[in-house]
Design a protein around this motif. Sequence first.
Motif, PDB file in Angstrom:
ATOM      1  N   ALA A 178       0.968  -1.050   0.042  1.00 28.16           N
ATOM      2  CA  ALA A 178       0.037   0.048   0.116  1.00 28.16           C
ATOM      3  C   ALA A 178       1.395   1.607  -0.269  1.00 28.16           C
ATOM      4  O   ALA A 178       1.238   1.928  -0.588  1.00 28.16           O
ATOM      5  N   CYS A 233      -8.183  -0.054   1.599  1.00 24.81           N
ATOM      6  CA  CYS A 233      -7.010  -1.723   2.324  1.00 24.81           C
ATOM      7  C   CYS A 233      -8.130  -2.411   3.008  1.00 24.81           C
ATOM      8  O   CYS A 233      -9.027  -2.359   3.394  1.00 24.81           O
ATOM      9  N   GLY A 263      -6.915  -4.350   6.592  1.00 23.60           N
ATOM     10  CA  GLY A 263      -5.389  -3.247   6.640  1.00 23.60           C
ATOM     11  C   GLY A 263      -5.075  -3.695   8.070  1.00 23.60           C
ATOM     12  O   GLY A 263      -5.469  -4.821   8.679  1.00 23.60           O
ATOM     13  N   THR A 271      -1.450   0.493   7.251  1.00 19.06           N
ATOM     14  CA  THR A 271      -2.264   0.565   5.835  1.00 19.06           C
ATOM     15  C   THR A 271      -3.691   2.090   6.483  1.00 19.06           C
ATOM     16  O   THR A 271      -3.562   2.767   5.174  1.00 19.06           O
TER      17      THR A 271
END
Length: 425
Positions: free
Chosen positions: A16, A30, A33, A37
């Motif tokens: 990312a 994301c 995530g 992120t």
Amino acid sequence: MKILVVGGGGREHAMAWKIKQSPRCSKLLCAPGNAGTAEVGVNVGLAAEDVPGLLKLAKDQKIDLTVIGPEAPLCEGIVDAFEAEGLRVFGPNQAGAQLEGDKAHAKAMMRAHAIPTAEARVFQDFKNAYDYVATRDEPIVVKAAGLAAGKGVIVCDDPPDALLALERIMKKHEFGSAGDTVVVEERLEGQEVSILAFVDGRNIYVMESSQDHKAIGAGDTGPNTGGMGAYCPAPIVTEELMALIERQVLVPIVDAMNRQGTPYKGILYAGLMLTPAGPKVLEFNCRFGDPETQPVLMRLDCDLVEVMEAVIDGKLDQVTLKWDPRPAVCVVMASGGYPGSYEKGKVITGLEEAGALPDVVVFHAGTKAQDGQVVTSGGRVLGVTALGSTIASAKQRAYEAVDKIQYEGAYCRRDIADKAMRGGA
Ligand code: AMP
Ligand code: GLY
């Protein structure tokens, strides 16, 4: 472009982070995530394995490109599901992902195409496996053929050990149906290296080499983990050796996939043992490695989104990968007790100070944001990664950053990259 990264580990934070640097990326999501992120994109509360949910998200949000991090959704066929809906997605389809998802299949492919690997036998029947192992007298390795979150491989010292391993996998079903088939193979000795390549179905673009540290303890002692640190490049992989690996391993497998009508697209990761008889494949993975991705992407000095698009379009021969010449070292900080049981929810401090050091990025893995703080939420918590003019200085910088970070029970190995400084010996 709106881009969705699927997964929530250190690898996905690194992906990312790199994707966000692309001028092509206008919005980054994301799923699920982590707290890292969330700093470069927007987290969506969907599990990486929730293929129908992710498909709906991609359609509703008009995502232009979905990038899959972990193996589980790839093996479930997330790429096939997205492609069937006309969506652009980075990763191999289900047939390709079987190179990781089914070790018996991978072994059969390697045998059929004369790719160097450990000698092995495949069993579905406990008694047959037992009788075979009982006749061996050299050290062997017993593997559940299916996906077992990196835990389905038992490296044994002698046949009695291997018989116990067989019982764990086939009788006690410790890895569930992943252990319905087992691969019993010779134990190889040597150094392990990770070779990752972009593959567009036909063309192969090998990345800089890297080396993981699987064991929990210094000096490679104690139980195996998901990986406690990595460095890139691996000095032991000379140009000559890399060319040999490409010729003996990557080209034949990519060609074979092509010829059988299932061209492989995405990342192909060969885990290799450098034995006295040459490099041999321990496993194929169908995705970026974790933590290898953290130092590898720190060094990638070009637009990752452009490369991923070239992979999807079969135009990898039209891009050039550039690398920062400086080596990178990633030290994983884990929760106390990992890879056994550990507590979560410990408040992490010092992240900003660590990340403010030059040429340092603190990649998050098992973290989440809670009441304005970042807390631990997994076994591997952070991947503290640094560039340096030499491996030694990258290591020093990484540990300088590590020492600025605190949480209760924090654990890391203190010898990451020492092997590289011994010339890989
Ligand atoms: P795999 O998931 O198949 O790569 O196995 C996980 C780890 O087990 C590898 O990274 C090696 O450390 C070890 N391993 C797997 N196969 C062998 C083998 N044939 N000989 C020695 N070690 C192995
Ligand atoms: N670092 C090992 C793996 O990603 O499988």
